[in-house]
Scaffold this motif. Sequence first.
Motif, PDB file in Angstrom:
ATOM      1  N   ASP A  85      71.649  -0.826 -56.970  1.00 28.46           N
ATOM      2  CA  ASP A  85      71.857  -0.830 -55.520  1.00 28.46           C
ATOM      3  C   ASP A  85      70.711  -0.136 -54.782  1.00 28.46           C
ATOM      4  N   ALA A  86      70.252   0.983 -55.343  1.00 29.25           N
ATOM      5  CA  ALA A  86      69.163   1.735 -54.704  1.00 29.25           C
ATOM      6  C   ALA A  86      67.854   0.950 -54.743  1.00 29.25           C
ATOM      7  N   ALA A  87      67.578   0.290 -55.861  1.00 24.43           N
ATOM      8  CA  ALA A  87      66.346  -0.498 -55.979  1.00 24.43           C
ATOM      9  C   ALA A  87      66.368  -1.685 -55.014  1.00 24.43           C
ATOM     10  N   ALA A  88      67.520  -2.325 -54.897  1.00 26.50           N
ATOM     11  CA  ALA A  88      67.644  -3.459 -53.978  1.00 26.50           C
ATOM     12  C   ALA A  88      67.436  -3.002 -52.538  1.00 26.50           C
ATOM     13  N   GLN A  89      67.966  -1.842 -52.194  1.00 25.54           N
ATOM     14  CA  GLN A  89      67.787  -1.318 -50.836  1.00 25.54           C
ATOM     15  C   GLN A  89      66.326  -0.955 -50.575  1.00 25.54           C
ATOM     16  N   ALA A  90      65.664  -0.365 -51.555  1.00 29.62           N
ATOM     17  CA  ALA A  90      64.264   0.018 -51.372  1.00 29.62           C
ATOM     18  C   ALA A  90      63.409  -1.194 -51.015  1.00 29.62           C
ATOM     19  N   ARG A 109      69.858  11.564 -57.482  1.00 28.12           N
ATOM     20  CA  ARG A 109      68.393  11.445 -57.545  1.00 28.12           C
ATOM     21  C   ARG A 109      67.940   9.989 -57.732  1.00 28.12           C
ATOM     22  N   ALA A 110      68.706   9.052 -57.231  1.00 25.84           N
ATOM     23  CA  ALA A 110      68.384   7.634 -57.420  1.00 25.84           C
ATOM     24  C   ALA A 110      66.990   7.295 -56.912  1.00 25.84           C
ATOM     25  N   ALA A 111      66.585   7.892 -55.793  1.00 28.12           N
ATOM     26  CA  ALA A 111      65.274   7.577 -55.220  1.00 28.12           C
ATOM     27  C   ALA A 111      64.137   7.965 -56.160  1.00 28.12           C
ATOM     28  N   CYS A 123      60.005  -3.049 -60.409  1.00 30.79           N
ATOM     29  CA  CYS A 123      60.689  -3.622 -59.254  1.00 30.79           C
ATOM     30  C   CYS A 123      59.768  -3.501 -58.048  1.00 30.79           C
ATOM     31  N   GLU A 124      60.082  -4.233 -56.997  1.00 31.54           N
ATOM     32  CA  GLU A 124      59.239  -4.260 -55.807  1.00 31.54           C
ATOM     33  C   GLU A 124      59.822  -3.345 -54.741  1.00 31.54           C
ATOM     34  N   GLY A 125      58.953  -2.612 -54.076  1.00 31.26           N
ATOM     35  CA  GLY A 125      59.427  -1.732 -53.016  1.00 31.26           C
ATOM     36  C   GLY A 125      58.264  -0.980 -52.406  1.00 31.26           C
ATOM     37  N   PRO A 126      58.526  -0.152 -51.415  1.00 32.41           N
ATOM     38  CA  PRO A 126      57.468   0.619 -50.762  1.00 32.41           C
ATOM     39  C   PRO A 126      57.011   1.773 -51.642  1.00 32.41           C
ATOM     40  N   ASN A 127      55.880   2.364 -51.291  1.00 27.53           N
ATOM     41  CA  ASN A 127      55.516   3.642 -51.899  1.00 27.53           C
ATOM     42  C   ASN A 127      56.632   4.614 -51.543  1.00 27.53           C
ATOM     43  N   LEU A 128      57.178   5.285 -52.528  1.00 34.33           N
ATOM     44  CA  LEU A 128      58.377   6.077 -52.290  1.00 34.33           C
ATOM     45  C   LEU A 128      58.104   7.547 -52.606  1.00 34.33           C
ATOM     46  N   ILE A 129      58.349   8.403 -51.619  1.00 35.01           N
ATOM     47  CA  ILE A 129      58.223   9.855 -51.774  1.00 35.01           C
ATOM     48  C   ILE A 129      59.645  10.399 -51.840  1.00 35.01           C
ATOM     49  N   ALA A 130      59.994  11.072 -52.926  1.00 37.20           N
ATOM     50  CA  ALA A 130      61.398  11.440 -53.148  1.00 37.20           C
ATOM     51  C   ALA A 130      61.588  12.939 -53.345  1.00 37.20           C
ATOM     52  N   CYS A 131      62.707  13.449 -52.824  1.00 36.25           N
ATOM     53  CA  CYS A 131      63.032  14.873 -53.015  1.00 36.25           C
ATOM     54  C   CYS A 131      64.110  15.082 -54.071  1.00 36.25           C
ATOM     55  N   GLY A 132      64.718  13.990 -54.550  1.00 33.91           N
ATOM     56  CA  GLY A 132      65.833  14.156 -55.491  1.00 33.91           C
ATOM     57  C   GLY A 132      67.085  14.543 -54.741  1.00 33.91           C
ATOM     58  N   ASN A 133      67.743  15.603 -55.181  1.00 32.15           N
ATOM     59  CA  ASN A 133      68.936  16.090 -54.499  1.00 32.15           C
ATOM     60  C   ASN A 133      68.551  17.043 -53.369  1.00 32.15           C
ATOM     61  N   THR A 134      69.283  16.978 -52.267  1.00 29.71           N
ATOM     62  CA  THR A 134      69.095  17.925 -51.176  1.00 29.71           C
ATOM     63  C   THR A 134      69.723  19.261 -51.547  1.00 29.71           C
ATOM     64  N   LEU A 135      69.067  20.355 -51.182  1.00 31.66           N
ATOM     65  CA  LEU A 135      69.602  21.688 -51.452  1.00 31.66           C
ATOM     66  C   LEU A 135      70.267  22.237 -50.197  1.00 31.66           C
ATOM     67  N   ALA A 136      71.512  22.614 -50.314  1.00 30.31           N
ATOM     68  CA  ALA A 136      72.238  23.163 -49.168  1.00 30.31           C
ATOM     69  C   ALA A 136      73.243  24.192 -49.635  1.00 30.31           C
ATOM     70  N   SER A 137      73.678  25.024 -48.706  1.00 29.03           N
ATOM     71  CA  SER A 137      74.619  26.081 -49.049  1.00 29.03           C
ATOM     72  C   SER A 137      76.040  25.531 -49.135  1.00 29.03           C
ATOM     73  N   SER A 138      76.942  26.349 -49.598  1.00 27.60           N
ATOM     74  CA  SER A 138      78.343  25.945 -49.726  1.00 27.60           C
ATOM     75  C   SER A 138      78.977  25.682 -48.365  1.00 27.60           C
ATOM     76  N   ALA A 139      78.282  26.004 -47.271  1.00 28.26           N
ATOM     77  CA  ALA A 139      78.800  25.732 -45.932  1.00 28.26           C
ATOM     78  C   ALA A 139      78.944  24.240 -45.676  1.00 28.26           C
ATOM     79  N   THR A 140      78.221  23.401 -46.455  1.00 24.13           N
ATOM     80  CA  THR A 140      78.326  21.960 -46.264  1.00 24.13           C
ATOM     81  C   THR A 140      79.639  21.409 -46.804  1.00 24.13           C
ATOM     82  N   MET A 141      80.275  22.173 -47.667  1.00 26.93           N
ATOM     83  CA  MET A 141      81.568  21.769 -48.264  1.00 26.93           C
ATOM     84  C   MET A 141      81.443  20.455 -49.041  1.00 26.93           C
ATOM     85  N   LYS A 142      80.251  20.153 -49.543  1.00 27.49           N
ATOM     86  CA  LYS A 142      80.054  18.926 -50.305  1.00 27.49           C
ATOM     87  C   LYS A 142      79.859  19.262 -51.777  1.00 27.49           C
ATOM     88  N   GLU A 143      80.493  18.512 -52.621  1.00 28.20           N
ATOM     89  CA  GLU A 143      80.346  18.708 -54.053  1.00 28.20           C
ATOM     90  C   GLU A 143      78.877  18.542 -54.435  1.00 28.20           C
TER      91      GLU A 143
END
Length: 387
Positions: A85-90, A109-111, A123-143
């Motif tokens: 899905d990520a490759a198709a979107q790229a 870290r799909a990107a 696969c075909e796609g743009p030059n891709l610059i990736a950060c992997g997972n975003t780093l955030a505090s527990s205030a985001t309440m996201k797993e």
Amino acid sequence: MLIKNVRLLAELSDGCKADHGFVRVEDGKITEVSVEELLPLAEEEVFDAAGKTLLPGLIDLHTHITLLGGVGENSKNEPMQLLIDAAAQAKRYLKYGFTTIRDCGSYERAATYVRNMIRMGLCEGPNLIACGNTLASSATMKEGYLLDGELGFTVGARKEAAYGADFIKIYASGSAYNPTGVPLNPIMTREEIRAAVDTARVNGLYVAAHCHADKAVRACIECGVRTIEHATYISDATTDLLLATENCYLVPTLACTDVSQTDPVERKFWLERLTPMRKNMCRAIQRAYRAGAMIGFGTDCAPGQPQYANGVEFRFRAEDAGMAPIEVLKQATVYNAAIAGIEEKTGCIKAGLDADLVLVDGNPDENMEVMYHLPFAVWKAGKRVAQ
């Protein structure tokens, strides 16, 4: 390949201006840019641009190949399907003229993996610059975002670097797209921000920070963050601080404040939440723009959303933020390349750079509406990839 009879803009073509210019491409690189006629080489492909405008490949410094538009939502627990899905979107970015994108956080870290596949030619796609997972505090309440304290962000940044991140992305303030988030609230301490910045630098990386709140923006500037994403509520005083700080840049994302929901209740909620944010963002970034700042171009949107289909980021910058069309074009090309540190590779129509090129029907430097539509043709590294 020889592209002839092409309109070139001096600001985007290393000073070369022409209504009927010539650009030669060999082995994926631009080799000649000329206002004088270039004759075809033996067996060279010739493309007649018929006076259309040639731009460098567009760059989106803030997007997500998963998350947005629901991409990956149903496959985030199925790694192989998520990768598909990520490759198709790229690949979809190419038809909009975006030959380089910076992914600011993806499921699992799909990107990062799609970036590797594109580089390997799988696969075909743009030059891709990736950060992997975003780093955030527990205030985001996201797993998966349960990072707190200096040690937490040190470990988090080290881990993303080990997984091959090109940069580190942090969440320094509340999120507008989390209905319970409070964008005006900082959610990281200065010590946490510095830990992420210091760890990134040790690994040869930089930090991009999600920031709506002025206090969060100021803390990030003072702690060495390179790109301030959104900057919605940046004050004049903090803007002046940023202008005086080397290697720190604004990457506004106006398009993501465009409300496309049709359900009446949902639409009303998002209109009330996002419209004031866009108005404030426009007001805030005008100070930096008028001071001649190098402002980045990001959308926080993706293909499949109406904001991409209708060129909303270009429209809002020109119509709502009062930016000159040529400046918006520079933000999406020359400036973005410099901010991302890839100006020796792409971002300008110049001999020696990759042949990432976009042909549009009209004069976008005079009429921004040209950018509200799909381009006429797109090349990445000299290969035609769209239209």
